[in-house]
Every structure is written in C-alpha cells, then in structure tokens.
Scaffold this motif. Structure first.
Motif, PDB file in Angstrom:
ATOM      1  N   LYS A 132     -12.991  -6.660  -4.579  1.00 27.85           N
ATOM      2  CA  LYS A 132     -11.755  -7.086  -3.915  1.00 27.85           C
ATOM      3  C   LYS A 132     -10.671  -7.415  -4.934  1.00 27.85           C
ATOM      4  O   LYS A 132     -10.907  -8.136  -5.880  1.00 27.85           O
ATOM      5  N   SER A 133      -9.481  -6.873  -4.688  1.00 26.80           N
ATOM      6  CA  SER A 133      -8.347  -7.290  -5.503  1.00 26.80           C
ATOM      7  C   SER A 133      -7.859  -8.632  -4.969  1.00 26.80           C
ATOM      8  O   SER A 133      -8.117  -8.990  -3.829  1.00 26.80           O
ATOM      9  N   ALA A 140       1.036  -7.981  -2.516  1.00 26.11           N
ATOM     10  CA  ALA A 140       1.904  -6.802  -2.422  1.00 26.11           C
ATOM     11  C   ALA A 140       1.333  -5.782  -1.445  1.00 26.11           C
ATOM     12  O   ALA A 140       2.070  -5.177  -0.657  1.00 26.11           O
ATOM     13  N   LEU A 141       0.029  -5.603  -1.469  1.00 24.38           N
ATOM     14  CA  LEU A 141      -0.606  -4.667  -0.542  1.00 24.38           C
ATOM     15  C   LEU A 141      -0.458  -5.134   0.901  1.00 24.38           C
ATOM     16  O   LEU A 141      -0.161  -4.337   1.788  1.00 24.38           O
ATOM     17  N   LEU A 142      -0.639  -6.437   1.146  1.00 26.86           N
ATOM     18  CA  LEU A 142      -0.467  -6.966   2.500  1.00 26.86           C
ATOM     19  C   LEU A 142       0.972  -6.813   2.983  1.00 26.86           C
ATOM     20  O   LEU A 142       1.209  -6.479   4.146  1.00 26.86           O
ATOM     21  N   ALA A 167       8.395   6.325   1.617  1.00 28.04           N
ATOM     22  CA  ALA A 167       7.986   4.937   1.383  1.00 28.04           C
ATOM     23  C   ALA A 167       6.462   4.810   1.379  1.00 28.04           C
ATOM     24  O   ALA A 167       5.892   4.079   0.556  1.00 28.04           O
ATOM     25  N   LEU A 168       5.808   5.529   2.262  1.00 25.69           N
ATOM     26  CA  LEU A 168       4.344   5.495   2.320  1.00 25.69           C
ATOM     27  C   LEU A 168       3.733   6.075   1.048  1.00 25.69           C
ATOM     28  O   LEU A 168       2.791   5.512   0.484  1.00 25.69           O
ATOM     29  N   LEU A 173       1.010   5.129  -4.126  1.00 27.73           N
ATOM     30  CA  LEU A 173       0.957   5.270  -5.584  1.00 27.73           C
ATOM     31  C   LEU A 173       1.007   3.911  -6.275  1.00 27.73           C
ATOM     32  O   LEU A 173       0.276   3.663  -7.237  1.00 27.73           O
ATOM     33  N   GLY A 174       1.854   3.019  -5.775  1.00 27.46           N
ATOM     34  CA  GLY A 174       1.924   1.664  -6.325  1.00 27.46           C
ATOM     35  C   GLY A 174       0.614   0.924  -6.164  1.00 27.46           C
ATOM     36  O   GLY A 174       0.169   0.202  -7.064  1.00 27.46           O
ATOM     37  N   TRP A 175      -0.022   1.107  -5.013  1.00 28.44           N
ATOM     38  CA  TRP A 175      -1.306   0.465  -4.758  1.00 28.44           C
ATOM     39  C   TRP A 175      -2.364   0.992  -5.723  1.00 28.44           C
ATOM     40  O   TRP A 175      -3.143   0.225  -6.283  1.00 28.44           O
ATOM     41  N   LEU A 176      -2.398   2.299  -5.941  1.00 31.63           N
ATOM     42  CA  LEU A 176      -3.374   2.877  -6.874  1.00 31.63           C
ATOM     43  C   LEU A 176      -3.158   2.376  -8.299  1.00 31.63           C
ATOM     44  O   LEU A 176      -4.114   2.055  -9.008  1.00 31.63           O
ATOM     45  N   VAL A 177      -1.907   2.293  -8.719  1.00 35.35           N
ATOM     46  CA  VAL A 177      -1.608   1.788 -10.055  1.00 35.35           C
ATOM     47  C   VAL A 177      -2.037   0.326 -10.175  1.00 35.35           C
ATOM     48  O   VAL A 177      -2.652  -0.083 -11.165  1.00 35.35           O
ATOM     49  N   ALA A 178      -1.733  -0.466  -9.144  1.00 34.18           N
ATOM     50  CA  ALA A 178      -2.112  -1.881  -9.165  1.00 34.18           C
ATOM     51  C   ALA A 178      -3.626  -2.038  -9.184  1.00 34.18           C
ATOM     52  O   ALA A 178      -4.166  -2.877  -9.920  1.00 34.18           O
TER      53      ALA A 178
END
Length: 187
Positions: A132-133, A140-142, A167-168, A173-178
């Motif tokens: 879990k992150s 940010a994901l929420l 936006a999706l 991509l932002g989620w994968l990087v994070a």
C-alpha cells in the motif's frame, strides 16, 4: 429494476455512516483519554482500509450518482426520475437528501484522506506488488479518483470528452510515477 439503484444508494450511505461513526467514537474516546475498545479499533482499521482502497470508488460513485437525476431510472429516456423511484428531480425531499449526501461525501473524503495519509503499511519495505502506498501519493491518488468519479457520475457526457480523456491519461501516468518512487519493489 429501479429497486437495485435505491438499495445500492442506501448501502453506500450506510457504509459511510459506519465509517464516520467509528471515527467519531474513537476520536471521542481518545480526547476523553478513555481506554479504547480493541474490537472497535480493529473494526475501524478494517473499515478504514476498505474505505480507502477497494470500496472507495464504488461508494463514492453510488453517492455521486444520486446527483444525476435519471440514474437508476427504468423509464427509457426519462430525465425526471430520481433513482428510479418516481421522484421528480425538483422534489423538495430530493434536494434535502442531496444536501445530506453532500455532507456525507465531504466527511467521507476528509476521513479517507486522513486515513490514507496516516495509515502506514505494516511492512513498508514489502516486495509484494500490492504493498500500500501512503502519505502524499495516496492523497493525490484519492483526489484524482474523486475528481474523475464526480465527472463520470454527475455528467457522463463530460466523461467522454477529449479533455477528460487527457486528464485520465495524465493522472494514470502521474500515479505510475508516484508508485515507482514510493514502492521499493518497483525500483
């Protein structure tokens, strides 16, 4: 059938009320410096983890869907039927219910973000793919989930627009990087 939408809507409300009431009871006991019930703490942990992971999107979708007037309608082409219950969109009781849902949504998101920021995985160095992150990445994901869920459920036409698609993709991509930055087994 319209009864399905109504049952799911009220189950979503019940889940959020359970999450909020457990949070309030544990916070009140903490403030009064009373001994916490082990059962209540374990129950809260289970509900909180479910509320911020696998049940976050379904519950928030159910509550956001109540803002769309034809959601759950069994009358084809009907735009004046709330949750298939035959309640007109401009009904006073619908407006009162939507006000309650708005308060519940805000409390649900605040509690979910608090839990996501403070509940740390028991094994933060875990090499499991489902580790879990937490912290800023989870918040940010929420937030991204809330925005996209609101767009999709309140205005399905906007969900199919090019801007939402872009936006999706950026969010994914932002989620994968994070995730790559936060979870050690991906490095």
């Amino acid at each position: 059938p319209p009864i399905d939408a109504q049952v799911m809507f009220f189950l979503g409300i019940a889940w959020v009320l359970i999450f909020i009431s457990l949070s309030v009871s544990i916070a009140a006991a903490f403030i009064r410096e009373k001994k916490q019930s082990e059962f209540a703490l374990r129950l809260f942990r289970g509900v909180a983890v479910l509320s911020t992971t696998v049940l976050f999107l379904p519950v928030s979708s159910l509550l956001f869907r109540s803002y769309s007037c034809s959601a759950g309608s069994d009358i084809s082409g009907s735009t004046d039927d709330w949750l298939g219950a035959g309640i007109p969109c401009d009904n006073v009781w619908r407006m009162i219910c939507l006000g309650v849902v708005a308060v519940l949504l805000v409390l649900f998101f605040i509690l979910a973000m608090f839990v996501a920021a403070t509940f740390v995985d028991r094994h933060p160095g875990s090499l499991r793919w489902a580790a879990k992150s937490h912290g800023r990445v989870a918040i940010a994901l929420l937030v991204a989930k809330v925005i996209l869920t609101a767009i999709y459920n309140v205005s399905p036409a906007a969900a199919r627009s090019l801007g939402t698609c872009i936006a999706l993709i950026i969010t994914a991509l932002g989620w994968l990087v994070a995730l790559y930055r936060e979870l050690p087994m991906l490095r």
